[in-house]
Design a protein around this motif. Structure first.
Motif, short mmCIF file in Angstrom:
data_model
loop_
_atom_site.label_atom_id
_atom_site.label_comp_id
_atom_site.label_asym_id
_atom_site.label_seq_id
_atom_site.Cartn_x
_atom_site.Cartn_y
_atom_site.Cartn_z
N LYS A 187 9.34 24.23 21.04
CA LYS A 187 9.08 25.67 21.08
C LYS A 187 7.76 25.98 21.79
N SER A 188 6.77 25.16 21.54
CA SER A 188 5.45 25.41 22.12
C SER A 188 5.44 25.24 23.64
N VAL A 189 6.27 24.30 24.16
CA VAL A 189 6.29 24.06 25.61
C VAL A 189 7.38 24.87 26.31
N GLY A 190 8.13 25.66 25.54
CA GLY A 190 9.10 26.57 26.14
C GLY A 190 10.47 25.97 26.38
N LYS A 198 5.71 30.48 25.60
CA LYS A 198 5.14 29.16 25.88
C LYS A 198 3.66 29.15 25.52
N ARG A 199 3.25 28.15 24.73
CA ARG A 199 1.87 28.11 24.25
C ARG A 199 1.03 27.06 24.99
N GLU A 201 1.34 23.52 28.10
CA GLU A 201 2.13 22.71 29.02
C GLU A 201 2.49 21.37 28.39
N ARG A 202 3.63 20.83 28.82
CA ARG A 202 4.09 19.56 28.26
C ARG A 202 3.12 18.42 28.56
N CYS A 207 -1.01 19.19 23.88
CA CYS A 207 0.37 18.80 23.57
C CYS A 207 0.42 17.31 23.22
#
Length: 811
Positions: A187-190, A198-199, A201-202, A207
Motif C-alpha cells: 500500500k505504501s509503494v502504491g 503512494k507514501r 518509493e520501492r 522502504c
C-alpha cells in the motif's frame, strides 16, 4: 595533436563553477562554518552528513559543501560520499575543511565499525510513520484510525503500534515469508490501492528499512533500548541571497546510551513560511520571495528549527547609523540590519504624547497636559513624562485589569462575586506596591486557606479540575499551550504525554472544603492523590516542564513547583512575562501569540527576548523598570508611518504598530473627553471600566469592542480587531451620541465666548491630542456660516471625531 586527459574538462568545469560562485560573492569571505562540530560514527551502518556554510562580510551565507576541500588526517578510518562520511575502521582522526583561504578542523571518532546494529522498531521503523505522515490525525493517527488500521497519533504509543502492526490481520499486513508482499509495504509503494496514496518509493531507504525489519522477523525492542533524548539541526541560521539559493541541513539525534546518529534522512521537515524558504524531505532549503522562515526538523518527540532570512538577489543596502537609546534599540537594529530594513522616523511629540498616555494609563492627555508637554523645551521631557505616568494610580489600574484577564477573574457557580472582588483587591495591592513578580506568583500557586481570608486561593477555586489547572499554569506563567499533549505527543514541540501528566501531578493533592460561610472555600494540601497515565496506567511522578524530576517528599507539591517556576532555573517564566508586556506596547509579541510558545513558533528576535528576560530577572522582576526601558527606546517611539524598506514588515519593530484601543480603555477615553461618568455594578459612579473586577460583568459597549470574558486563560479572548458592529454602535448607538449630550461640553465651551474655530481646536486636542490642520479648518468653516445652528454643528464635529479612525486607534 596534443593529448588531453579526460579529467581536464571535468576539472575545468568544476573550477569554472567555483570561480563563478566566488565572482558572485561581491562581499569578502569572513569565515566558514562546519556542521556538526564533531563526527561520531558508531557501528557499520552509521553515517554523518557534513554541512559547510560560508559567511560573507555582508552577512550573506552560502552552502559550499560541494566546493569545499575535505581532508581526513587518517583516511583509513572513513570513506566519503559527497559530503557524507561512513565508518571503515575504529579510531580517532580529524577532518579539515578548506575554502577560499579559510579552514576549519573538527574531530572524527569511529567505534565498532565492523559491527551491524540490530534493526529496531522504535529507533528505525517508528520514524518512518512520522516521516511519511502515516500517523497524523488525517491518516492512521486519527482516533479511530483509517480504513481499519490505526497508529498512535504522532507515535505517542509505540508499543501499541507494534501490537497493531504485527498482530492484526495476521499474514496480510505483515508477510514474514515474502516481506516485500506485506500489505503495509504494497500500500505504501502504491502497488495496492491506498486511500493515502503512494507514501514512498520501492527502492527508497525508508522502504528498505521496513522490509529489513520484517525480514528480521519483526523483532520487538528490549526494555533497555536507547531512547532519543535530543535533536540538533545545522546550520542554526543563514541569510540566503536571492530566489533559488539553497542550503543543505543535517539533523542529528542524541540517545540515552551516549551515542548520536545522523537522522537527516529520517527527520520530517517543515517550514513556517514556504513562500520565503521551503525545505525538501531530503533536507535542502530553497529560497523564495524576500522574507523570513523557520525551518524545522521533527524526529521522535523532538522538534528543532533554524532561522533563515531570504533577501532579493544582489540587494544594494547602505547601513546608515540608527539612533539607539538602550539595549532594546541595539538588538532591534541588529535584526533590521540583517534584514536590510531601515526603521521609520521618530514619532512627533503629539503622536508620542497620545500613545504613551493610552499605553501607560489608558487615557488621553487633558488639554492642560497637552499644552504643558508640547510647549516644553526640555530635552528629556519624554523621559520625565514616562516616569510621571508610571507613578499614577491609573497605571496600576490598567495592569491590574490585564492580570485579571490572565488569572481569569470571573464569578461563577463555584466562585462568588465577593471572592472575585477580594481577589481583585489583593492583586491591586500587589501591583501598587510593586511586589516582585516571582513573589506574587509563588503566593498564588502556593496559596492555602479560605478564599475570603487568603484571596490568592481563588486561583484554585476558579478552575477546580486538576488537568485544567495544570494547563492554565503552563499557559499563564510559561506561555505554553500544552492542552494537546493530554491525548498525544505535541506535533510541533518537545512536550509529550508523559510531560503533561507529570506536570499535572503537582496539582492532584489540592484539597477543597466549604468554609463557615457557604460562599467561601478552604483550599489546602490534601497530602495524597496521584495522576495516572491513560496509556498503561503508570503513576506519574511530578516533573517540571523542561526541568526534570522534582523532590516533593514531605512537601506541598504546589510550593515546590512555585519555587522552581518563578525562578531563573525556569527560562520560560521571565521570557513569558516580558513578551506579554512587550505585546502591550507594540500590539504584537516577540513571540506571537504571546501564550503559544513552542519550537515551531519562534521569537521574531530571540536575542532581544533573552536579553529582556535576563535584565528583568536581574532587576528582581521590577515591572516598572522594564516598562521604562521599553517606553524610552527608539523602537517604541517610532512613527507608525512606514518607509519603502519596511513597508511589508510586521514582526521586527521597524515602525510602531497602529493598534485599536482596548474596549475598557476606549470606553474610559470616550467618557473622559465627553466629561461624563459611568456606573458599573459594585463600583461607585465615575469608576473606570478598567476597574471592573469581575469578568462576568460587562456592558453592550464592552462586549461589542471585545472585552475578555475571562472564561479561559487564552490571550485570544481579548478581541482587538475592528468590526462592523463596533462602527455601527459608534455611529448610531447610545454611547457617543448620548455622552456628547449628557456631558454638555459644547455648550460649556460656547459659554466661554470662544469662537467656533477655537472650540474646534480644543475638541481636536481633547480627542486626538493635536490641533486641526489648516485644511481641516477650511473644510469645517462652512458649517459656521451665518444662519447655521453653531451648537449643532460643533456637536456633529465632536461626534465625527469620536467616530474617526484616528480616535479609535493608538498610533
Amino acid at each position: 595533436m596534443p593529448r588531453f586527459s579526460p579529467l581536464v574538462p571535468l576539472l575545468t568545469c568544476a573550477m569554472l563553477t567555483l570561480c563563478q560562485n566566488l565572482m558572485a560573492a561581491d562581499s569578502p569571505l569572513v569565515q566558514i562554518n562546519v556542521y556538526p562540530p564533531e563526527v561520531n560514527l558508531t557501528t557499520h551502518s552509521d553515517r554523518q552528513r557534513v554541512v559547510v556554510q560560508a559567511v560573507q562580510a555582508d552577512g550573506i551565507t552560502r552552502d559550499i559543501g560541494k566546493e569545499a576541500k575535505f581532508t581526513l588526517a587518517n583516511p583509513a578510518l572513513c570513506r566519503r560520499e559527497g559530503t557524507t562520511f561512513h565508518p571503515v575502521a575504529d579510531g580517532q582522526t580529524e577532518l579539515k575543511v578548506e575554502f577560499g583561504g579559510q579552514s576549519q578542523t573538527i574531530p572524527v571518532k569511529v567505534e565498532r565499525a565492523a559491527e551491524s546494529r540490530p534493526i529496531s522498531f522504535k529507533l528505525d521503523v517508528m520514524p518512518v510513520w512520522m516521516k511519511t505522515g502515516c500517523n497524523t490525525g488525517s491518516c492512521h493517527g486519527a482516533a479511530r484510525g483509517k480504513d481499519g488500521f490505526r497508529l498512535s497519533l504522532f507515535g505517542y504509543d509505540p508499543d501499541g503500534d507494534y501490537q497493531r502492526i504485527t498482530r492484526e490481520l495476521p499474514g496480510r499486513r505483515i508477510d514474514l515469508s515474502v516481506p516485500e508482499a506485506s500489505l503495509i509495504i504494497e500500500k505504501s509503494v502504491g502497488v495496492v490501492p491506498h486511500t493515502g496514496g503512494k507514501r514512498f518509493e520501492r527502492d527508497s531507504e525508508i522502504c528498505n528499512t521496513v522490509i529489513d525489519w520484517i525480514s528480521a522477523g519483526c523483532p520487538s525492542d528490549p526494555a533497555n533500548v536507547a531512547t532519543c533524548i535530543g535533536l540538533e539541526i545545522y546550520p542554526r541560521d543563514g541569510v540566503l541571497d536571492g530566489e533559488g539559493a539553497q542550503q543543505a541541513v543535517t539533523a542529528r539525534a542524541k540517545y540515552s546510551d551516549g551515542t548520536d546518529r545522523d537522522v537527516t534522512s529520517l527527520a520530517l521537515y517543515l517550514s513556517n513560511n514556504d513562500t520565503s524558504a521551503s525545505i525538501s524531505q531530503d533536507g535542502i532549503i530553497t529560497a523564495g520571495a524576500r522574507g523570513e522562515a523557520f525551518v524545522m526538523a521533527r524526529f521522535a518527540t523532538f522538534t528543532v528549527g533554524s532561522h533563515f532570512v531570504v533577501l532579493p538577489k544582489g540587494l544594494v543596502y547602505e547601513d546608515v547609523s540608527k539612533p539607539q537609546v538602550n539595549y532594546i534599540d541595539e538588538l532591534v537594529n541588529q535584526k533590521l540590519k540583517k534584514l536590510r530594513i531601515d526603521p521609520s522616523v521618530k514619532a512627533a511629540d503629539e503622536a508620542f504624547l497620545r500613545r504613551v498616555y493610552v499605553d501607560l494609563v489608558g487615557q488621553v492627555p487633558s488639554e492642560a497636559e497637552y499644552t504643558r508637554f508640547i510647549t516644553s523645551a526640555e530635552p528629556d521631557k519624554r523621559d520625565k513624562l514616562i516616569d510621571e505616568l508610571l507613578n499614577r494610580k491609573e497605571f496600576t489600574e490598567l495592569w491590574v485589569s490585564k492580570w485579571a484577564e490572565w488569572l481569569m477573574m470571573r464569578s461563577s457557580i463555584q466562585t462568588s462575586p465577593k471572592s472575585i472582588t477580594l481577589y481583585y483587591t489583593w492583586l491591586s495591592e500587589q501591583i501598587a506596591d510593586n511586589v516582585p513578580l516571582d513573589k506574587m506568583v509563588r503566593d498564588i500557586l502556593g496559596a492555602s486557606g479560605g478564599t475570603f481570608k487568603n484571596p490568592a486561593t481563588n486561583f484554585y477555586q476558579i478552575e477546580p479540575d486538576v488537568l485544567k489547572v495544570s494547563e492554565n499554569v503552563a499557559q499563564i506563567f510559561m506561555g505554553m499551550r500544552i492542552q494537546c499533549t493530554q491525548c498525544h505527543n505535541h506535533p510541533f514541540d518537545r512536550w509529550t504525554m508523559d510531560d503533561y501528566y507529570s506536570f499535572a501531578a503537582f496539582f492532584r493533592q489540592v484539597g477543597r472544603k466549604q468554609g463557615e460561610d457557604y460562599r467561601e472555600t478552604i483550599v489546602f494540601n490534601a497530602g495524597g492523590g496521584e495522576v495516572n497515565h491513560p496509556v498503561g496506567g503508570r503513576v506519574m511522578l511530578p516533573e517540571f516542564l523542561g526541568g526534570g524530576p522534582a523532590d516533593v517528599a514531605g512537601k506541598d507539591r504546589r510550593e515546590v513547583l512555585a519555587e522552581w517556576l518563578a525562578s531563573p532555573k525556569n527560562p520560560y517564566f521571565a521570557q513569558n512575562f516580558v513578551n506579554r508586556i512587550w505585546h502591550h506596547f507594540f500590539g504584537i509579541g516577540i513571540v506571537e501569540p504571546v501564550d503559544d510558545v513552542r519550537v515551531s513558533n519562534p521569537a521574531s528576535n530571540e536575542p532581544l527576548l533573552v536579553e529582556l528576560a535576563r535584565r528583568f530577572t536581574e532587576s528582581n522582576y521590577n515591572f516598572k523598570s522594564l516598562v521604562r526601558d521599553i517606553c524610552r527606546s527608539e523602537a517604541y517611539q517610532r512613527s507608525t508611518e512606514k518607509n519603502a524598506s519596511n513597508a511589508t514588515d510586521e514582526r521586527n519593530f521597524a515602525s510602531q504598530t497602529l493598534r485599536r484601543i482596548k474596549a475598557e480603555s476606549m470606553l474610559d477615553i470616550i467618557s473622559q473627553v465627553t466629561s461624563t461618568q459611568d456606573k458599573f455594578p459594585l463600583l461607585p459612579v465615575g469608576a473606570r471600566a478598567v476597574q471592573i473586577a469581575d469578568g462576568a460583568t460587562s456592558t453592550y459597549f464592552l462586549t461589542t469592542f471585545g472585552r475578555a470574558t475571562r472564561e479561559t486563560a487564552c490571550s485570544c479572548e481579548v478581541k482587538m480587531e475592528p468590526t462592523l458592529s463596533q462602527a455601527l454602535h459608534l455611529l448610531n448607538g447610545e454611547t457617543s451620541n448620548q455622552k456628547i449630550v449628557q456631558g454638555g461640553l459644547v455648550a460649556s465651551l460656547l459659554g466661554e465666548n470662544l469662537t467656533p474655530e477655537q472650540i474646534v481646536e480644543r475638541l481636536y486636542i481633547r480627542c486626538l491630542s493635536r490641533k486641526p490642520t489648516p485644511d481641516e479648518i477650511s473644510a469645517l468653516r462652512p458649517l459656521f456660516a451665518e444662519g447655521n445652528d453653531i451648537k449643532r454643528s460643533l456637536e456633529d464635529i465632536f461626534w465625527a471625531l469620536l467616530n474617526s479612525r484616528e480616535f479609535l486607534f493608538n498610533h
